[in-house]
Enzyme design. Structure first.
Site, mmCIF file in Angstrom:
data_model
loop_
_atom_site.group_PDB
_atom_site.id
_atom_site.type_symbol
_atom_site.label_atom_id
_atom_site.label_comp_id
_atom_site.label_asym_id
_atom_site.label_seq_id
_atom_site.Cartn_x
_atom_site.Cartn_y
_atom_site.Cartn_z
ATOM 1 C CE1 TYR A 166 -3.349 -2.643 -0.106
ATOM 2 C CE2 TYR A 166 -3.963 -2.111 2.144
ATOM 3 C CZ TYR A 166 -4.166 -2.833 0.986
ATOM 4 O OH TYR A 166 -5.200 -3.735 0.940
ATOM 5 C CG ASP A 188 -7.414 -3.348 3.862
ATOM 6 O OD1 ASP A 188 -8.395 -3.007 4.557
ATOM 7 O OD2 ASP A 188 -7.305 -3.080 2.648
ATOM 8 C CG ASP A 195 -2.337 -19.694 3.058
ATOM 9 O OD1 ASP A 195 -1.609 -19.333 4.004
ATOM 10 O OD2 ASP A 195 -2.016 -20.627 2.289
ATOM 11 C CE LYS A 251 1.320 -18.141 1.189
ATOM 12 N NZ LYS A 251 0.543 -19.342 1.569
ATOM 13 C CG ASP A 260 -13.032 -4.998 6.188
ATOM 14 O OD1 ASP A 260 -12.652 -4.185 7.046
ATOM 15 O OD2 ASP A 260 -13.631 -4.667 5.140
#
Ligand code: ATP
Ligand code: MG
Length: 337
Positions: free
Chosen positions: A124, A225, A201, A170, A229
């Site tokens: 980002y 992010d 994951d 990851k 959520d």
């Protein structure tokens, strides 16, 4: 220790949520003798329409002197407001608690997770370019410094909770970037709390399979992010989720939900996420001052909110009730003690 708070009403349902909640802010100041001075500033769509600037200079002057920023949801110009402030004041930690409330429908009971998301780097960062026609490249930036400081925030938060932190990354694929992040987290957290690591994951799957296995999740910007959520939704609803953006010299507190123009001005907006953000602000004031009155006020506010949800009768339509914003605010205020 006293605090100055720049208060932004925002757009859509923002002004009604914030203005109606002011009675609660005043009552908390009074009951707990809190020296908190709220100064209202304009920012967002309405400021953009009026001054041609979503974050006018006059507002920035106040914000610059304030210790904290408390804001309602902002509409279209949200990015210009929050992202700009986040960068200006290096608010590097995004805290997103996901906690079930009584009588809010959800597939899971008693979810209580805190996602601590690094807020300044990763993909980002915006380093993107077109390498050649049809080929776009984005760069992932991870630094030791930013990773260590977010791990430190996760450590501090987890010491107030179950002392359990899951670092999500990851590094089996992104060995260098995520490898660095994981190493930084390990260096700060291992041995101090119940520390583990999980690939993103697996974490996404485990969150829906068994959310109770998590307490604090610390992760990079992009994963955070998405996972925050997901966690918010698992806890019941994004509409009741608060958030904090924390830096060393400034912090910003806001509900996760948006301006919800569809229900603006109808006196049915749910102020819960905003008020839980106020409680997070009081938590932060306690962290900085170590003065008990701030944490007592934060807990009193949270308890009053839980009691209203337990009783069920003063809830707004979004959470299955038929009460107004005024109703729920006045009952919460009544339950403060
Ligand atoms: P964004 O552009 O940031 O997505 P939005 O206005 O679409 O903002 P969301 O947070 O995505 O707002 O909310 C989607 C819908 O959920 C809203 O249109 C509204 O109907 C409902 N909603 C959101 N927040 C609240 C709230 N605090 N009280 C009641 N309903 C809400
Ligand atoms: Mg939306």
């Amino acid at each position: 220790m006293s605090f100055t708070v720049a208060l932004i009403q925002g757009d859509g349902i923002g002004p009604e949520i914030v203005s109606k909640s002011k009675t609660i802010l005043a009552k908390l100041n009074e009951l707990y003798s809190l020296p908190i001075n709220y100064i209202e500033v304009e920012a967002g769509d309405r400021a953009l329409a009026r001054y041609g600037d979503a974050l006018p200079k006059e507002s920035l002057k106040v914000i610059d002197k304030a210790d904290m920023i408390l804001k309602g949801p902002v509409g279209e110009s949200a990015v210009d407001v929050v992202v700009k402030l986040r960068l200006m004041y290096d608010m590097y930690a995004n805290l997103r608690p996901a906690k079930s409330l009584p009588n809010v429908e959800s597939k899971y009971a008693n979810v209580d997770i805190l996602v601590v998301r690094e807020n300044t780097e990763d993909l980002y960062k915006g380093f993107e370019y077109v390498a050649s026609e049809g080929v776009a490249i984005g760069m992932k930036v991870i630094t030791w410094k930013a990773s260590v400081r977010i791990a430190q925030v996760a450590l501090n938060e987890s010491l107030k909770r179950k002392k359990k932190v899951t670092c999500v990354h990851k590094s089996n694929v992104m060995r260098i970037t995520d490898g660095l992040f994981a190493e930084a987290c390990r260096s700060v957290l291992k041995g101090k709390v119940d520390y583990s690591e999980m690939y993103v994951d697996a974490a996404a799957a485990n969150l829906v399979r068994n959310p109770s296995m998590f307490d604090v999740i610390v992760t990079e910007n992009v994963y955070g992010d998405i996972l925050s959520d997901e966690a918010g939704q698992i806890a019941g609803s994004l509409g009741i989720s608060p958030s904090a953006n924390i830096g060393d010299n400034k912090a910003l507190f806001e509900p996760v939900h948006g301006a919800a123009f569809d229900i603006a001005g109808k006196n049915i907006a749910n102020p819960t996420a905003f008020l839980l953000s106020v409680a997070m602000m009081l938590d932060r004031m306690y962290d900085l001052s170590k003065e008990e009155k701030y944490i007592r006020a934060a807990n009193a506010l949270r308890n009053a909110i839980y009691k209203v949800y337990q009783e069920k009768k003063s809830l707004t339509p979004d959470v299955g009730g038929n009460s107004t914003t005024d109703d729920i605010v006045s009952v919460i205020s009544q339950y403060l003690s």
